[in-house]
Scaffold this motif. Structure first.
Motif, mmCIF file in Angstrom:
data_model
loop_
_atom_site.group_PDB
_atom_site.id
_atom_site.type_symbol
_atom_site.label_atom_id
_atom_site.label_comp_id
_atom_site.label_asym_id
_atom_site.label_seq_id
_atom_site.Cartn_x
_atom_site.Cartn_y
_atom_site.Cartn_z
ATOM 1 N N ASP A 57 -8.163 17.197 -13.758
ATOM 2 C CA ASP A 57 -7.476 18.083 -14.684
ATOM 3 C C ASP A 57 -8.475 18.622 -15.687
ATOM 4 O O ASP A 57 -9.590 18.144 -15.810
ATOM 5 N N HIS A 58 -8.072 19.644 -16.397
ATOM 6 C CA HIS A 58 -8.971 20.307 -17.331
ATOM 7 C C HIS A 58 -9.134 19.535 -18.642
ATOM 8 O O HIS A 58 -9.977 19.876 -19.456
ATOM 9 N N LYS A 59 -8.323 18.494 -18.842
ATOM 10 C CA LYS A 59 -8.447 17.688 -20.045
ATOM 11 C C LYS A 59 -9.472 16.574 -19.885
ATOM 12 O O LYS A 59 -9.712 15.797 -20.794
ATOM 13 N N MET A 60 -10.066 16.489 -18.713
ATOM 14 C CA MET A 60 -11.114 15.505 -18.434
ATOM 15 C C MET A 60 -10.610 14.069 -18.540
ATOM 16 O O MET A 60 -11.388 13.142 -18.718
ATOM 17 N N SER A 61 -9.294 13.861 -18.443
ATOM 18 C CA SER A 61 -8.746 12.526 -18.668
ATOM 19 C C SER A 61 -8.492 11.757 -17.379
ATOM 20 O O SER A 61 -8.318 10.545 -17.416
ATOM 21 N N GLN A 62 -8.435 12.446 -16.244
ATOM 22 C CA GLN A 62 -8.173 11.773 -14.984
ATOM 23 C C GLN A 62 -9.334 12.032 -14.023
ATOM 24 O O GLN A 62 -9.650 13.179 -13.720
ATOM 25 N N MET A 63 -9.935 10.952 -13.568
ATOM 26 C CA MET A 63 -11.070 11.081 -12.668
ATOM 27 C C MET A 63 -10.757 10.381 -11.354
ATOM 28 O O MET A 63 -10.094 9.348 -11.336
ATOM 29 N N VAL A 64 -11.208 10.980 -10.274
ATOM 30 C CA VAL A 64 -11.052 10.365 -8.959
ATOM 31 C C VAL A 64 -12.435 10.141 -8.362
ATOM 32 O O VAL A 64 -13.374 10.887 -8.631
#
Length: 499
Positions: A156-163
């Motif tokens: 996401d663009h909020k940089m809060s979820q990384m895979v």
């Protein structure tokens, strides 16, 4: 780089959850492979993009792969060329031990199996900057095979979820670089510089496990960090030390892979993402309109933002691979197979190289999160920016402020300024000592947060003043004396009465 929350530029590649591939996003489709391109006029199932990479990394070595010529960037044309590099008759290759060790180290870091016996081949093609008419490479039995590379990117663009995703490494092979052709269109001539001819390369071949430009860029960035951590390659793309060929195709789910095109010699992560996404969109539109995809080699035009045809893609038969007659098989050893009474300087011991492996970027990130309590996405930013981890740790050691608060100042204030002025961490006018002193003033409540930002703005000017000097000069101190505060308040009240 992509903009994250709070106006911070953070080099963590994102793979969006919607939109078209031409915008550099992967549409969420719930498939095991990942992204798809929406169906168009045909109304059939969505198109599935497939991306594989071939990455040429210049080995960090003082001399070339098969000669004693010096490796020097930007040397005067044709000034570091041996008789062998120029392919004079009667010259023979002598392999560089350092290049072999660098390839083994890289293979181990990428979880590859190291072949104790690998072979060299001749790959024939004719071009002005390849004086021998062939390149020495490893086609049949390369030095390392069957590895994996794990990389992470934001969803996401909020940089809060990384895979975290994994791409398979098919092989790593040693090969020599070609020279450089300089085309002078105004004089209708081509000049050849052979300084680069014979420089040692590692070709890292990735399986087609990616599905968009951002995934490709994230994988290459992780590889770049690993190479730089190992010291096996400086991997500076601007100097041609890391060049990427992207193989791209699209197909309907359940069908065989489509005809692929190869985009050659991409020398920027941003251009790589754009080139892959453009090629996915181009192929999709071509097929939707009833056209066909040619198996061809293309180049990315960074000014136009598109790929352009270069030539038909050669097949293996066109290269006429044959065993290199002047080089015997490359034999490596481990501790168990090492012959007794052998000179260790004359062999390469895989186990000894494995023992010397440093902490890889993934391990460094985990340690940063555990030691300082920062968020995982912050650890990616620290490692992705050259020198930022050292800067952060230096500030933490010098200040009383907690690391979680320090990271905010570094990411939100330091990085935004550096990106705004196109500066690297090493070029920052505010060093770690200055920032630590400023944060200490803030932590001791000698100044307010607003005043601290004002002081930081003055420090950017690079006038050599300390944070404390600026605070006193601008009279930004917080008043701690209750009596003095009461006098100020009384003076304000008295002023209001007089009015």
């Amino acid at each position: 780089a992509v903009r994250g929350c709070g106006g911070v530029w953070r080099r963590v590649w994102q793979c969006g959850a919607g939109g078209s591939a031409s915008r550099g996003q992967c549409a969420a489709a719930g498939s095991a492979r990942g992204a798809v391109v929406p169906a168009g006029k045909s109304g059939l199932a969505p198109w599935v993009p497939v991306v594989g990479l071939e990455i040429h990394a210049q080995i960090s070595s003082n001399s070339k792969l098969f000669s004693g010529s010096q490796v020097q960037f930007a040397a005067p044309p044709n000034s570091v060329v041996s008789f062998f590099d120029a392919s004079l008759p009667g010259t023979l290759p002598v392999i560089n031990r350092r290049c072999v060790e660098a390839a083994v180290m890289t293979g181990l870091a990428l979880n590859c199996s190291i072949n104790k016996r690998s072979l060299f081949d001749r790959k024939h093609y004719f071009y002005a900057d390849l004086p021998a008419g062939y390149q020495i490479t490893q086609q049949r039995v390369p030095i390392a095979v069957n590895g994996t590379l794990s990389y992470s990117l934001c969803t996401d663009h909020k940089m809060s979820q990384m895979v975290t995703k994994t791409v398979r490494i098919k092989q790593i092979q040693l090969e020599q670089d070609s020279g450089k052709s300089l085309h002078d269109d105004s004089r209708s001539q081509t000049l050849v510089d052979l300084n680069r001819a014979g420089v040692g390369l590692m070709e890292v071949v990735m399986e087609p496990d990616m599905c968009c430009g951002k995934e490709a860029a994230a994988a290459v960035r992780e590889l770049q960090l690993i190479l730089q951590t190992l010291g096996s390659s400086h991997a500076v793309m601007a100097e041609g030390q890391l060049r990427v060929d992207a193989n791209v195709s699209v197909h309907h789910p359940g069908e065989p892979y489509g005809v692929r095109t190869e985009v050659k010699n991409i020398n920027s992560l941003r251009f790589l993402a754009k080139a892959v996404d453009y090629e996915i969109q181009r192929q999709t539109e071509e097929l939707e309109n009833g056209g066909t995809i040619l198996n061809e080699t293309r180049a990315f035009d960074s000014k136009l933002g598109c790929t352009v045809p270069m030539r038909d893609k050669e097949g293996k038969q066109d290269y006429r691979f044959m065993p290199e007659p002047n080089l015997p098989p490359l034999i490596l050893y481990d501790t168990k197979s090492l012959p007794a009474n052998i000179n260790h300087q004359q062999v390469v011991n895989i186990d000894r190289i494995h023992e010397r492996l440093p902490d890889l970027p993934s391990v460094k990130r985990a340690k940063l999160v555990e030691q300082y309590g920062i968020l995982p996405e912050h650890s990616f930013t620290l490692l992705n920016e050259d020198g930022l981890t050292e800067f952060f740790e230096s500030v933490v050691k010098r200040t009383q402020m907690k690391p979680k608060k320090v990271i905010g100042w570094i990411l939100n204030d330091l990085l935004s300024y550096l990106n705004q002025h196109s500066l690297t961490v090493k070029e920052s006018p505010v060093n770690s000592s200055m920032l630590a002193n400023l944060l200490n003033l803030l932590e001791k409540k000698e100044i307010s947060s607003t005043a601290a930002k004002q002081v930081l703005g003055e420090l950017w000017k690079g006038e050599g003043k300390t944070p404390l000097e600026i605070v006193k000069e601008k009279k930004l101190e917080l008043i701690q004396d209750q009596e003095a505060l009461e006098q100020i308040c009384q003076a304000v009240i008295d002023g209001q009465k007089n009015e």
